[in-house]
Scaffold this motif. Structure first.
Motif, PDB file in Angstrom:
ATOM      1  N   TRP A  94       0.801  -1.183  -0.101  1.00  0.00           N
ATOM      2  CA  TRP A  94      -0.028   0.075  -0.164  1.00  0.00           C
ATOM      3  C   TRP A  94       0.829   1.252   0.034  1.00  0.00           C
ATOM      4  O   TRP A  94       0.612   2.010  -0.671  1.00  0.00           O
ATOM      5  CB  TRP A  94      -1.021  -0.005   1.219  1.00  0.00           C
ATOM      6  CG  TRP A  94      -1.983  -1.231   0.931  1.00  0.00           C
ATOM      7  CD1 TRP A  94      -2.084  -2.219   2.220  1.00  0.00           C
ATOM      8  CD2 TRP A  94      -2.799  -1.241   0.258  1.00  0.00           C
ATOM      9  NE1 TRP A  94      -3.175  -3.025   1.752  1.00  0.00           N
ATOM     10  CE2 TRP A  94      -3.635  -2.393   0.692  1.00  0.00           C
ATOM     11  CE3 TRP A  94      -3.515  -0.621  -0.876  1.00  0.00           C
ATOM     12  CZ2 TRP A  94      -4.615  -2.952  -0.237  1.00  0.00           C
ATOM     13  CZ3 TRP A  94      -4.499  -1.060  -1.563  1.00  0.00           C
ATOM     14  CH2 TRP A  94      -5.023  -2.216  -1.188  1.00  0.00           C
ATOM     15  N   LEU A 135     -12.110   2.760  -1.575  1.00  0.00           N
ATOM     16  CA  LEU A 135     -11.999   1.393  -0.698  1.00  0.00           C
ATOM     17  C   LEU A 135     -12.382   0.327  -1.560  1.00  0.00           C
ATOM     18  O   LEU A 135     -11.602  -0.809  -1.526  1.00  0.00           O
ATOM     19  CB  LEU A 135     -12.607   1.424   0.452  1.00  0.00           C
ATOM     20  CG  LEU A 135     -12.690   0.026   1.562  1.00  0.00           C
ATOM     21  CD1 LEU A 135     -11.110   0.111   1.896  1.00  0.00           C
ATOM     22  CD2 LEU A 135     -13.544   0.281   2.763  1.00  0.00           C
ATOM     23  N   ALA A 138      -9.432  -0.636  -3.660  1.00  0.00           N
ATOM     24  CA  ALA A 138      -8.363  -1.190  -2.809  1.00  0.00           C
ATOM     25  C   ALA A 138      -8.753  -2.797  -2.639  1.00  0.00           C
ATOM     26  O   ALA A 138      -7.788  -3.656  -2.783  1.00  0.00           O
ATOM     27  CB  ALA A 138      -8.403  -0.552  -1.385  1.00  0.00           C
ATOM     28  N   SER A 142      -6.434  -5.922  -4.387  1.00  0.00           N
ATOM     29  CA  SER A 142      -5.719  -6.872  -3.520  1.00  0.00           C
ATOM     30  C   SER A 142      -6.430  -8.059  -3.346  1.00  0.00           C
ATOM     31  O   SER A 142      -6.081  -8.869  -2.536  1.00  0.00           O
ATOM     32  CB  SER A 142      -5.823  -6.079  -1.940  1.00  0.00           C
ATOM     33  OG  SER A 142      -6.954  -5.919  -1.363  1.00  0.00           O
ATOM     34  N   VAL A 146      -7.275  -6.185   1.368  1.00  0.00           N
ATOM     35  CA  VAL A 146      -7.349  -5.035   2.456  1.00  0.00           C
ATOM     36  C   VAL A 146      -8.133  -5.080   3.589  1.00  0.00           C
ATOM     37  O   VAL A 146      -7.651  -4.362   4.473  1.00  0.00           O
ATOM     38  CB  VAL A 146      -7.822  -3.887   1.527  1.00  0.00           C
ATOM     39  CG1 VAL A 146      -9.180  -4.299   1.172  1.00  0.00           C
ATOM     40  CG2 VAL A 146      -7.689  -2.607   2.093  1.00  0.00           C
ATOM     41  N   HIS A 149      -5.468  -6.187   6.168  1.00  0.00           N
ATOM     42  CA  HIS A 149      -4.530  -5.282   6.272  1.00  0.00           C
ATOM     43  C   HIS A 149      -4.969  -3.908   7.132  1.00  0.00           C
ATOM     44  O   HIS A 149      -4.202  -3.324   7.792  1.00  0.00           O
ATOM     45  CB  HIS A 149      -3.968  -4.660   4.846  1.00  0.00           C
ATOM     46  CG  HIS A 149      -3.283  -5.849   4.045  1.00  0.00           C
ATOM     47  ND1 HIS A 149      -3.229  -5.610   2.667  1.00  0.00           N
ATOM     48  CD2 HIS A 149      -2.980  -7.083   4.292  1.00  0.00           C
ATOM     49  CE1 HIS A 149      -2.581  -6.726   2.427  1.00  0.00           C
ATOM     50  NE2 HIS A 149      -2.483  -7.591   3.168  1.00  0.00           N
ATOM     51  N   LEU A 150      -6.324  -3.479   6.743  1.00  0.00           N
ATOM     52  CA  LEU A 150      -6.612  -2.459   7.527  1.00  0.00           C
ATOM     53  C   LEU A 150      -6.844  -2.561   9.043  1.00  0.00           C
ATOM     54  O   LEU A 150      -6.832  -1.540   9.772  1.00  0.00           O
ATOM     55  CB  LEU A 150      -7.894  -1.843   7.083  1.00  0.00           C
ATOM     56  CG  LEU A 150      -9.170  -2.563   6.881  1.00  0.00           C
ATOM     57  CD1 LEU A 150      -9.953  -2.664   8.455  1.00  0.00           C
ATOM     58  CD2 LEU A 150     -10.084  -2.257   5.845  1.00  0.00           C
ATOM     59  N   VAL A 157      -2.526   1.245   5.043  1.00  0.00           N
ATOM     60  CA  VAL A 157      -3.734   1.027   4.133  1.00  0.00           C
ATOM     61  C   VAL A 157      -4.111   2.586   3.749  1.00  0.00           C
ATOM     62  O   VAL A 157      -4.528   2.905   2.760  1.00  0.00           O
ATOM     63  CB  VAL A 157      -4.801   0.316   4.771  1.00  0.00           C
ATOM     64  CG1 VAL A 157      -6.138   0.484   3.934  1.00  0.00           C
ATOM     65  CG2 VAL A 157      -4.756  -1.009   4.849  1.00  0.00           C
TER      66      VAL A 157
END
Length: 338
Positions: A94, A135, A138, A142, A146, A149-150, A157
């Motif tokens: 990211w 988003l 995103a 991915s 994501v 990850h967030l 992110v």
């Protein structure tokens, strides 16, 4: 007789019309990889039915391609492509996500398609460019990573979302300048079956608003809330004119949604069932939608994209049910107006 543009303006204003506007949309796989192909398919679809609004239908992965995503069409009923390479796989990716120009590559293809359609249609029918929330982009970049990850690396992110937002804003400005009248702004994450309200307030809302800010003055802006439990209340705080969700498949009803959002609504047609519904039943859904809203504040439309194999006679039945004309009159109108 109001023009298509005037009908859209009227539903946003809550005015009574002789009949509501109507539009249905679908993907055009394979040909949607070039501006000429996408524009030609869009214009053929419009000429066949004379819709009151044109939703441009670029491939759903278009905002990922210039970042290195790769995809292939394998016959999905909805016409979507399958991503075979995701540019983001680790949290650190990211932060490494670099800005990409929108005047070349796939972004340019989509912008040029809007220009070509506008050149053919002019200002007789509103043309909406499909724009995905940062988003949502995103997620597409991915393969859904994501969401993990967030939770584990929120700051990384956020860096990626800031980059995506900046590029999306540039794309919005360019496509509005080149041909689109407004936006079909789609988020696939503003739903309780994907994220909590708190998480969307952090990783969705600020970036959505930044993109919508870039469309200030555009008309119309339609918000599509994808998912089984959409956060309809967002529409009250977003600068949008019309709200669309899976009203038939997931609810709430159009009538309830209109009350909760305070906006004009788009829907009434089950976007999956239409593939198999007899034309008479599809027409009945359209008439029911009109009845729910008492003819005000409504664009008769699907809850999402309809299958590519949807029979044209079924689409025509929906349009005819809304317009109250026989097929011959409808076809003559279409040929004269596009």
């Amino acid at each position: 007789m109001p023009t298509a543009f005037e009908r859209i303006q009227a539903i946003v204003a809550g005015e009574q019309l002789d009949r509501p506007p109507v539009s249905l949309w679908r993907h055009f796989p394979i040909v949607d990889q070039t501006a000429d192909g996408l524009a030609a398919a869009t214009l053929a679809w419009q000429r066949a039915f004379g819709f009151d609004l044109i939703k441009l239908m670029p491939p759903g992965d278009y905002p990922t391609i210039d970042w290195g995503a790769e995809s292939v069409y394998r016959g999905s009923p909805g016409g979507t492509r399958e991503t075979t390479r995701f540019p983001v796989t680790t949290p650190e990716d990211w932060a490494r996500l670099a800005s990409v120009p929108v005047d070349r590559g796939m972004f340019r293809v989509v912008i040029e398609a809007a220009r070509l359609v506008r050149a053919a249609i002019g200002d007789s029918v509103p043309i909406l460019q499909t724009v995905f929330s940062p988003l949502t982009v995103a997620v597409k970049l991915s393969g859904g990573r994501v969401f993990t990850h967030l939770q584990e690396h929120p700051d990384l992110v956020r860096q990626g979302l800031e980059t995506i937002t900046a590029v999306t804003r540039a794309f919005v400005a360019a496509t509005l300048d080149r041909g689109a009248h407004g936006l079909f702004f789609a988020t696939q994450c503003a739903t309780a079956d994907v994220l909590s309200r708190e998480a969307y307030a952090t990783f969705g809302v600020p970036y959505d608003l930044a993109v919508l800010e870039a469309a200030a003055g555009a008309f119309p802006v339609l918000l599509h809330l994808h998912g089984a439990q959409p956060f309809l209340d967002l529409a009250r705080d977003y600068p949008v004119h019309i709200v669309n969700w899976h009203d038939r498949r997931a609810g709430p009803s159009l009538a309830e949604g209109a009350q909760r959002t305070g906006r004009a609504v788009a829907g009434g047609i089950d976007e999956r069932a239409i593939l198999f519904l007899p034309p008479t039943e599809a027409a009945a859904q359209a008439r029911d939608a009109v009845a729910q809203c008492a003819g005000r504040g409504l664009l008769v439309a699907p809850g999402c994209v309809i299958p590519v194999a949807t029979p044209w006679e079924t689409v025509r039945a929906v349009v005819t049910a809304v317009r109250g004309r026989n097929d011959g009159e409808l076809l003559r109108h279409d040929a004269d107006s596009v």
